[in-house]
Design an enzyme around this catalytic site. Structure first.
Site, short mmCIF file in Angstrom:
data_model
loop_
_atom_site.label_atom_id
_atom_site.label_comp_id
_atom_site.label_asym_id
_atom_site.label_seq_id
_atom_site.Cartn_x
_atom_site.Cartn_y
_atom_site.Cartn_z
N ASP A 1 -17.28 -21.12 33.92
CA ASP A 1 -16.99 -22.43 33.32
C ASP A 1 -16.50 -22.45 31.89
O ASP A 1 -16.57 -23.29 31.07
CB ASP A 1 -18.62 -23.04 33.17
CG ASP A 1 -19.12 -23.19 34.39
OD1 ASP A 1 -18.60 -23.62 35.38
OD2 ASP A 1 -20.19 -22.97 34.34
N LYS B 1 -11.26 -22.27 32.77
CA LYS B 1 -10.00 -21.61 33.32
C LYS B 1 -8.99 -22.74 33.97
O LYS B 1 -8.15 -22.28 34.16
CB LYS B 1 -10.85 -20.43 34.14
CG LYS B 1 -11.42 -19.51 33.88
CD LYS B 1 -11.80 -18.43 34.52
CE LYS B 1 -12.79 -18.84 35.82
NZ LYS B 1 -14.21 -19.29 35.09
N GLY B 2 -9.81 -23.47 34.50
CA GLY B 2 -9.04 -24.57 35.69
C GLY B 2 -7.94 -24.95 34.85
O GLY B 2 -6.70 -25.12 35.29
N GLY C 1 -15.95 -24.12 40.90
CA GLY C 1 -15.54 -25.44 40.80
C GLY C 1 -14.52 -25.52 39.50
O GLY C 1 -15.07 -25.61 38.36
N HIS C 2 -13.42 -25.96 39.93
CA HIS C 2 -12.41 -25.90 38.63
C HIS C 2 -11.97 -27.36 38.57
O HIS C 2 -11.43 -28.08 39.48
CB HIS C 2 -11.04 -25.12 39.04
CG HIS C 2 -11.44 -23.67 38.88
ND1 HIS C 2 -10.34 -22.92 39.23
CD2 HIS C 2 -12.50 -22.97 38.10
CE1 HIS C 2 -10.91 -21.44 39.00
NE2 HIS C 2 -12.18 -21.75 38.19
N THR C 3 -12.41 -28.00 37.34
CA THR C 3 -11.89 -29.46 37.12
C THR C 3 -10.35 -29.37 36.45
O THR C 3 -10.45 -28.71 35.60
CB THR C 3 -13.17 -30.13 36.43
OG1 THR C 3 -14.33 -29.87 36.89
CG2 THR C 3 -12.79 -31.52 36.28
N GLN D 1 -15.60 -17.91 38.43
CA GLN D 1 -16.74 -17.11 37.57
C GLN D 1 -16.30 -16.58 36.40
O GLN D 1 -15.13 -16.91 35.74
CB GLN D 1 -17.64 -16.65 38.31
CG GLN D 1 -18.37 -17.38 39.44
CD GLN D 1 -17.70 -17.48 40.75
OE1 GLN D 1 -16.89 -16.27 41.26
NE2 GLN D 1 -17.66 -18.66 41.46
N THR E 1 -23.03 -13.26 40.24
CA THR E 1 -22.68 -13.63 41.69
C THR E 1 -22.35 -12.24 42.42
O THR E 1 -22.59 -11.22 41.96
CB THR E 1 -21.49 -14.45 41.74
OG1 THR E 1 -21.28 -14.98 42.89
CG2 THR E 1 -20.33 -13.81 40.98
N LEU F 1 -12.77 -26.05 21.72
CA LEU F 1 -12.95 -25.91 20.24
C LEU F 1 -13.36 -27.48 19.72
O LEU F 1 -14.30 -27.41 19.08
CB LEU F 1 -11.51 -25.90 19.51
CG LEU F 1 -11.72 -25.71 18.18
CD1 LEU F 1 -12.29 -24.10 17.61
CD2 LEU F 1 -10.39 -25.75 17.46
P1 IMP Z 1 -23.87 -17.79 43.70
O1 IMP Z 1 -22.67 -17.35 43.13
O2 IMP Z 1 -24.02 -19.02 44.06
O3 IMP Z 1 -24.56 -16.59 44.58
O4 IMP Z 1 -24.74 -17.89 42.30
C1 IMP Z 1 -25.05 -16.48 41.24
C2 IMP Z 1 -25.16 -16.99 39.92
O5 IMP Z 1 -23.78 -17.25 39.54
C3 IMP Z 1 -25.65 -18.19 39.58
O6 IMP Z 1 -26.21 -17.99 38.24
C4 IMP Z 1 -24.95 -19.21 39.50
O7 IMP Z 1 -25.22 -20.37 38.63
C5 IMP Z 1 -23.55 -18.47 38.92
N1 IMP Z 1 -22.29 -19.07 39.10
C6 IMP Z 1 -21.77 -18.94 40.48
N2 IMP Z 1 -20.50 -19.71 40.40
C7 IMP Z 1 -20.31 -20.18 39.50
C8 IMP Z 1 -19.39 -20.76 38.59
O8 IMP Z 1 -18.29 -21.20 39.28
N3 IMP Z 1 -19.77 -21.15 37.21
C9 IMP Z 1 -20.55 -20.91 36.35
N4 IMP Z 1 -21.75 -20.12 37.39
C10 IMP Z 1 -21.45 -19.98 38.44
#
Ligand code: IMP
Length: 422
Positions: free
Chosen positions: A13, A16-17, A40-42, A223, A238, A330
């Site tokens: 988060d 990056k998007g 999720g990229h907004t 991520q 992850t 920022l």
């Molecule tokens: P998983 O990828 O769903 O298995 O989640 C594992 C961990 O990675 C958890 O703490 C999620 O909140 C975090 N996570 C997975 N994808 C994202 C992302 O795109 N942004 C931020 N955290 C993520």
């Protein structure tokens, strides 16, 4: 543009998007190489807001080719939904989207396993997105996965799926889950396969050919560094390689074809899900949430917020080989009189300046802060470096230095125009 890997230098988060969207202008191809629809990229284009989970955000630019590489785990039903959602918004992906034959598939039993495993962990849960990502990568490593190339052949797919549904029902039924119907899953996935067939191809050869023809490739990380299966804050991570090395294994493009690594970090820190976060600060969390900021794009969860942690970002520079830094959000700090940065930790009676690996150690780390004066002026209308308040420029330079790399981009809002390049 040289072949560039763009990765998150924190816990995901990082914005990056938006940076990818800006850099895509100079790229011919954009490649996703890991993760799945947990990301999720907004992206904001004009007044339209797009949230992409599997398809690289480069798809929003005409004539850019986008690749979902072999390292990604794909939920085909979700992917069809994303393609159709884009179509409704006027973006036709035909001819621009390429999906790797060897990418592994996410199934309903992966999501169920994700849920049951989380529930069984109680207070030690990871806080996953429940998209089945961990179990899908688990099957890949256990060599019991099913790949896109299998899905394209109904006979092969049917045989593999039958066996996998049976094996997973045997695991899930005793846990109280309703048995999955082989027929139902088969129908649903074959329907998705029909729609995806035009996109599924040998992306390794395609990328190799493109590279031979001097195409510029941008690798879009999902991520962030500290969610990496090897380099992250294990086990609160992850299941993919989110660091720059994952770009090569997850795409089939060799390391000697990579020219540059861009790290993206926020001007502060956020994290979603469980796990240690030394600089977490309730005051800062309330500050952002009251502004309506820092809610997850995939799950809508409120993100945990804290001050910038330079111990982490320095580590990120090291394991990713970050040459250039993009610092985002920022403007989130615009109103604050004082801004803190963590420059080391106190662990027991010792001072340390690197990430400890022992289980539970990072939880015990107390941040050592340096304080910087805020600028207390809105930065959102700044368009060049010299427009930024002096204290903001000093802060940016300082955190890039503490992170051990060079500042290249500062972002002061979600719009493409709110991007300052040095
Ligand atoms: P998983 O990828 O769903 O298995 O989640 C594992 C961990 O990675 C958890 O703490 C999620 O909140 C975090 N996570 C997975 N994808 C994202 C992302 O795109 N942004 C931020 N955290 C993520």
């Amino acid at each position: 543009m040289p072949n560039t890997i763009l990765i998150g230098a924190q816990w995901g988060d990082e914005g990056k998007g938006k940076i990818i969207d800006v850099l895509t202008d100079r790229a011919d191809l954009v490649v996703r190489m890991q993760g799945g629809n947990n990301a999720g990229h907004t992206v904001l284009v004009g007044k339209k807001k797009y949230v992409l989970h599997l398809i690289p955000s480069g798809i929003l630019r005409a004539r850019k080719k986008c690749v979902i590489g072999n390292g990604v785990v794909i939920d085909p039903v979700h992917l069809v939904g994303e393609i159709e959602g884009l179509k409704k918004l006027g973006v036709d992906v035909k001819g621009n989207l390429f999906v790797s034959e060897t990418a592994h598939i996410v199934f309903p039993y992966h999501r169920l396993l994700d849920e049951y495993r989380e529930a069984s962990k109680g207070k030690n849960k990871i806080g996953t997105t429940k998209r089945g990502i961990g179990p899908a990568y688990g099957d890949k490593a256990a060599r019991t996965g099913i790949r896109m190339v299998d899905l394209m052949d109904p006979e092969t797919f049917s045989a593999l799926l039958k066996q996998r549904i049976k094996a997973n029902n045997d695991i899930l039924s005793p846990l109280g889950a309703k048995k999955l119907s082989f027929k139902k899953v088969l129908e649903e996935y074959l329907a998705a396969a029909k729609k995806l067939k035009p996109f599924v191809t040998d992306t390794v050869h395609m990328l190799h050919e493109a590279s031979k023809n001097n195409a510029n490739i941008l690798f879009e990380g999902a991520q962030g560094t500290f969610l990496d299966i090897d380099h992250g804050t294990y086990p609160y991570v992850t299941s993919s390689a989110t660091t720059s090395g994952g770009a090569c294994t997850g795409s089939g493009v060799a390391p000697n074809k990579i020219d540059k690594v861009v790290g993206v970090m926020k001007a502060y820190t956020t994290r979603v899900g469980e796990g240690p976060m030394p600089t977490e600060d309730d005051f800062l969390g309330d500050h952002f949430h009251n502004m309506g900021r820092e809610y997850g794009a995939t799950t809508g969860r409120a993100r945990r917020c804290g001050w910038l942690d330079a111990v982490l970002t320095r580590h990120a520079t090291m394991v990713n080989g970050i040459n250039e830094l993009a610092i985002t959000n920022l403007d989130g700090l615009d109103t604050l009189p004082v801004i803190k940065v963590c420059v080391g930790y106190r662990l027991g009676n010792k001072k340390i300046d690197r990430l400890p690996n022992a289980m539970g150690a990072l939880e015990k780390c107390k941040p050592i802060y340096t304080e910087y004066p805020g600028w207390q002026t809105s930065t959102e209308k700044c368009r060049k470096w010299s427009d930024l308040p002096l204290n903001a420029r000093r802060y940016l330079k300082e955190i890039a230095k503490l992170s051990g790399t060079r500042l290249k981009i500062a972002s002061i809002g979600p719009a493409r125009s709110q991007t300052i390049e040095l």
